[in-house]
Scaffold this motif. Structure first.
Motif, PDB file in Angstrom:
ATOM      1  N   ALA A  44      32.061  51.922  42.212  1.00  0.00           N
ATOM      2  CA  ALA A  44      30.559  52.771  41.796  1.00  0.00           C
ATOM      3  C   ALA A  44      29.977  51.465  40.878  1.00  0.00           C
ATOM      4  O   ALA A  44      28.849  51.006  40.609  1.00  0.00           O
ATOM      5  N   CYS A  45      30.955  50.625  40.055  1.00  0.00           N
ATOM      6  CA  CYS A  45      30.553  49.281  39.223  1.00  0.00           C
ATOM      7  C   CYS A  45      29.945  48.226  40.164  1.00  0.00           C
ATOM      8  O   CYS A  45      29.319  47.389  39.578  1.00  0.00           O
ATOM      9  N   ARG A  46      30.353  47.982  41.380  1.00  0.00           N
ATOM     10  CA  ARG A  46      30.178  46.911  42.383  1.00  0.00           C
ATOM     11  C   ARG A  46      28.658  46.772  42.398  1.00  0.00           C
ATOM     12  O   ARG A  46      28.035  45.743  42.737  1.00  0.00           O
ATOM     13  N   ALA A  47      27.877  47.811  42.153  1.00  0.00           N
ATOM     14  CA  ALA A  47      26.176  47.873  42.431  1.00  0.00           C
ATOM     15  C   ALA A  47      25.836  46.831  41.324  1.00  0.00           C
ATOM     16  O   ALA A  47      24.836  46.123  41.841  1.00  0.00           O
ATOM     17  N   CYS A  48      26.292  46.414  40.432  1.00  0.00           N
ATOM     18  CA  CYS A  48      26.082  45.467  39.430  1.00  0.00           C
ATOM     19  C   CYS A  48      26.644  44.537  38.972  1.00  0.00           C
ATOM     20  O   CYS A  48      26.535  43.499  38.403  1.00  0.00           O
ATOM     21  N   HIS A  49      28.137  44.660  39.399  1.00  0.00           N
ATOM     22  CA  HIS A  49      29.019  43.708  38.838  1.00  0.00           C
ATOM     23  C   HIS A  49      29.905  42.892  39.794  1.00  0.00           C
ATOM     24  O   HIS A  49      30.338  43.777  40.636  1.00  0.00           O
ATOM     25  N   GLN A  50      30.430  41.959  40.029  1.00  0.00           N
ATOM     26  CA  GLN A  50      31.280  41.388  40.856  1.00  0.00           C
ATOM     27  C   GLN A  50      32.519  41.186  39.905  1.00  0.00           C
ATOM     28  O   GLN A  50      32.581  41.021  38.849  1.00  0.00           O
ATOM     29  N   ILE A  51      33.444  40.985  40.687  1.00  0.00           N
ATOM     30  CA  ILE A  51      35.070  40.938  40.014  1.00  0.00           C
ATOM     31  C   ILE A  51      35.835  40.111  41.146  1.00  0.00           C
ATOM     32  O   ILE A  51      35.498  40.089  42.410  1.00  0.00           O
ATOM     33  N   GLY A  52      36.802  39.418  40.816  1.00  0.00           N
ATOM     34  CA  GLY A  52      37.630  38.509  41.447  1.00  0.00           C
ATOM     35  C   GLY A  52      37.358  36.992  41.355  1.00  0.00           C
ATOM     36  O   GLY A  52      36.651  36.515  40.615  1.00  0.00           O
ATOM     37  N   ASP A  53      38.140  36.346  42.251  1.00  0.00           N
ATOM     38  CA  ASP A  53      38.121  34.837  41.820  1.00  0.00           C
ATOM     39  C   ASP A  53      36.814  34.166  42.171  1.00  0.00           C
ATOM     40  O   ASP A  53      36.698  33.067  41.631  1.00  0.00           O
ATOM     41  N   HIS A  54      36.179  34.661  43.188  1.00  0.00           N
ATOM     42  CA  HIS A  54      34.846  33.930  43.414  1.00  0.00           C
ATOM     43  C   HIS A  54      33.708  34.606  42.947  1.00  0.00           C
ATOM     44  O   HIS A  54      32.614  34.501  43.547  1.00  0.00           O
ATOM     45  N   ALA A  55      34.017  35.472  41.943  1.00  0.00           N
ATOM     46  CA  ALA A  55      32.701  36.337  41.573  1.00  0.00           C
ATOM     47  C   ALA A  55      31.616  35.519  40.806  1.00  0.00           C
ATOM     48  O   ALA A  55      31.929  34.571  40.183  1.00  0.00           O
TER      49      ALA A  55
ATOM     50  N   ILE B 210      23.550  41.654  38.597  1.00  0.00           N
ATOM     51  CA  ILE B 210      22.673  42.344  37.743  1.00  0.00           C
ATOM     52  C   ILE B 210      23.264  42.413  36.462  1.00  0.00           C
ATOM     53  O   ILE B 210      22.880  42.242  35.536  1.00  0.00           O
ATOM     54  N   GLY B 211      24.687  42.698  36.418  1.00  0.00           N
ATOM     55  CA  GLY B 211      25.601  42.817  35.422  1.00  0.00           C
ATOM     56  C   GLY B 211      26.519  41.356  35.225  1.00  0.00           C
ATOM     57  O   GLY B 211      26.596  40.502  36.400  1.00  0.00           O
ATOM     58  N   PRO B 212      27.213  41.004  34.306  1.00  0.00           N
ATOM     59  CA  PRO B 212      27.962  39.954  34.404  1.00  0.00           C
ATOM     60  C   PRO B 212      29.568  39.888  35.264  1.00  0.00           C
ATOM     61  O   PRO B 212      29.683  41.307  35.544  1.00  0.00           O
ATOM     62  N   VAL B 213      29.822  39.135  35.396  1.00  0.00           N
ATOM     63  CA  VAL B 213      31.463  38.882  36.111  1.00  0.00           C
ATOM     64  C   VAL B 213      32.146  39.750  35.246  1.00  0.00           C
ATOM     65  O   VAL B 213      32.226  39.444  33.971  1.00  0.00           O
ATOM     66  N   LEU B 214      32.982  40.570  35.895  1.00  0.00           N
ATOM     67  CA  LEU B 214      34.042  41.452  35.104  1.00  0.00           C
ATOM     68  C   LEU B 214      35.373  40.760  35.133  1.00  0.00           C
ATOM     69  O   LEU B 214      36.260  41.360  34.733  1.00  0.00           O
ATOM     70  N   THR B 215      35.787  39.768  35.765  1.00  0.00           N
ATOM     71  CA  THR B 215      37.137  38.821  35.845  1.00  0.00           C
ATOM     72  C   THR B 215      37.440  38.744  34.831  1.00  0.00           C
ATOM     73  O   THR B 215      36.597  37.848  34.124  1.00  0.00           O
ATOM     74  N   GLY B 216      38.643  38.953  33.951  1.00  0.00           N
ATOM     75  CA  GLY B 216      38.957  38.675  32.873  1.00  0.00           C
ATOM     76  C   GLY B 216      38.112  39.324  31.694  1.00  0.00           C
ATOM     77  O   GLY B 216      38.166  38.689  30.643  1.00  0.00           O
ATOM     78  N   VAL B 217      37.546  40.287  31.760  1.00  0.00           N
ATOM     79  CA  VAL B 217      36.848  41.114  30.739  1.00  0.00           C
ATOM     80  C   VAL B 217      37.642  41.631  29.684  1.00  0.00           C
ATOM     81  O   VAL B 217      37.257  41.692  28.648  1.00  0.00           O
ATOM     82  N   VAL B 218      38.846  42.061  30.108  1.00  0.00           N
ATOM     83  CA  VAL B 218      39.806  42.505  29.070  1.00  0.00           C
ATOM     84  C   VAL B 218      40.192  41.506  28.095  1.00  0.00           C
ATOM     85  O   VAL B 218      40.780  40.642  28.627  1.00  0.00           O
ATOM     86  N   GLY B 219      39.826  41.552  26.880  1.00  0.00           N
ATOM     87  CA  GLY B 219      40.247  40.515  26.026  1.00  0.00           C
ATOM     88  C   GLY B 219      39.117  39.671  25.596  1.00  0.00           C
ATOM     89  O   GLY B 219      39.140  38.588  24.694  1.00  0.00           O
ATOM     90  N   ARG B 220      37.922  39.511  26.469  1.00  0.00           N
ATOM     91  CA  ARG B 220      36.664  38.624  26.138  1.00  0.00           C
ATOM     92  C   ARG B 220      35.930  39.203  25.173  1.00  0.00           C
ATOM     93  O   ARG B 220      35.715  40.420  25.030  1.00  0.00           O
ATOM     94  N   LYS B 221      35.491  38.119  24.363  1.00  0.00           N
ATOM     95  CA  LYS B 221      34.314  38.719  23.343  1.00  0.00           C
ATOM     96  C   LYS B 221      32.926  39.191  24.269  1.00  0.00           C
ATOM     97  O   LYS B 221      32.752  38.519  25.271  1.00  0.00           O
ATOM     98  N   ALA B 222      32.396  40.095  23.692  1.00  0.00           N
ATOM     99  CA  ALA B 222      31.221  40.739  24.327  1.00  0.00           C
ATOM    100  C   ALA B 222      30.145  39.644  24.301  1.00  0.00           C
ATOM    101  O   ALA B 222      29.959  39.072  23.496  1.00  0.00           O
ATOM    102  N   GLY B 223      29.358  39.447  25.615  1.00  0.00           N
ATOM    103  CA  GLY B 223      28.139  38.713  25.574  1.00  0.00           C
ATOM    104  C   GLY B 223      28.405  37.330  25.728  1.00  0.00           C
ATOM    105  O   GLY B 223      27.741  36.400  25.421  1.00  0.00           O
ATOM    106  N   THR B 224      29.794  36.670  26.378  1.00  0.00           N
ATOM    107  CA  THR B 224      30.055  35.459  26.263  1.00  0.00           C
ATOM    108  C   THR B 224      30.338  34.947  27.687  1.00  0.00           C
ATOM    109  O   THR B 224      30.509  33.776  27.852  1.00  0.00           O
TER     110      THR B 224
END
Length: 127
Positions: free
Chosen positions: A36-47, A51-65
C-alpha cells in the motif's frame, strides 16, 4: 495436599499476571502490507524518491533528511528519529504525529500491521 494446590494456583496466577512480550514481527506480512505504501514510496537498493521519499534505511534516520526530497517544514523541523515507537505512532496517524506533514496517508488501523511493516522496514538497510 490442599497446601500444594493453593501454592500451585498462586504460581499459575502470578505467571498469568506477568505481561507477555510483544508479538514477533512478521516480515513477510509486513512486506505485503507495505505494498500500500508503494503508491508513494520506493524501497530497496535502487530506490528513488517519488511522491514520498525513499524508505530504504528509514529506521534510525532523522526525519526530513533523505537527500533530494522536498520535505514539509513540519517533517524537517520535527526533531524525530524514526525508531520503532515513533514509527508506531506515525504509521497509525501521520497527521497527528507530525501536524503539517505532506503525507496524506490515513494510517494503518491494526497495531499488528504496523508492527509487521516496521519489521519489514528494518530489513531494508542502506547497502
Amino acid at each position: 495436599m490442599q497446601l500444594f494446590t493453593r501454592s500451585s494456583l498462586l504460581v499459575v496466577a502470578l505467571w498469568l499476571s506477568v505481561p507477555m512480550g510483544a508479538k514477533a514481527q512478521d516480515v513477510a506480512a509486513g512486506q505485503k502490507i507495505f505494498n500500500a505504501c508503494r503508491a508513494c514510496h520506493q524501497i530497496g537498493d535502487h530506490a528513488l524518491n517519488s511522491i514520498g521519499p525513499v524508505l530504504t534505511g528509514v529506521v534510525g534516520r532523522k526525519a526530513g533528511t533523505f537527500p533530494d526530497y522536498h520535505y514539509s517544514d513540519a517533517n524537517k523541523n520535527s526533531g524525530i528519529v524514526w525508531d520503532e515507537p515513533t514509527l508506531m505512532e506515525y504509521l497509525r496517524n501521520p497527521q497527528v504525529k507530525v501536524p503539517g506533514t505532506k503525507m496524506m496517508f490515513p494510517g494503518l488501523k491494526k497495531d499488528e500491521d504496523i508492527v509487521n511493516v516496521i519489521g519489514y522496514l528494518k530489513t531494508q538497510v542502506v547497502p
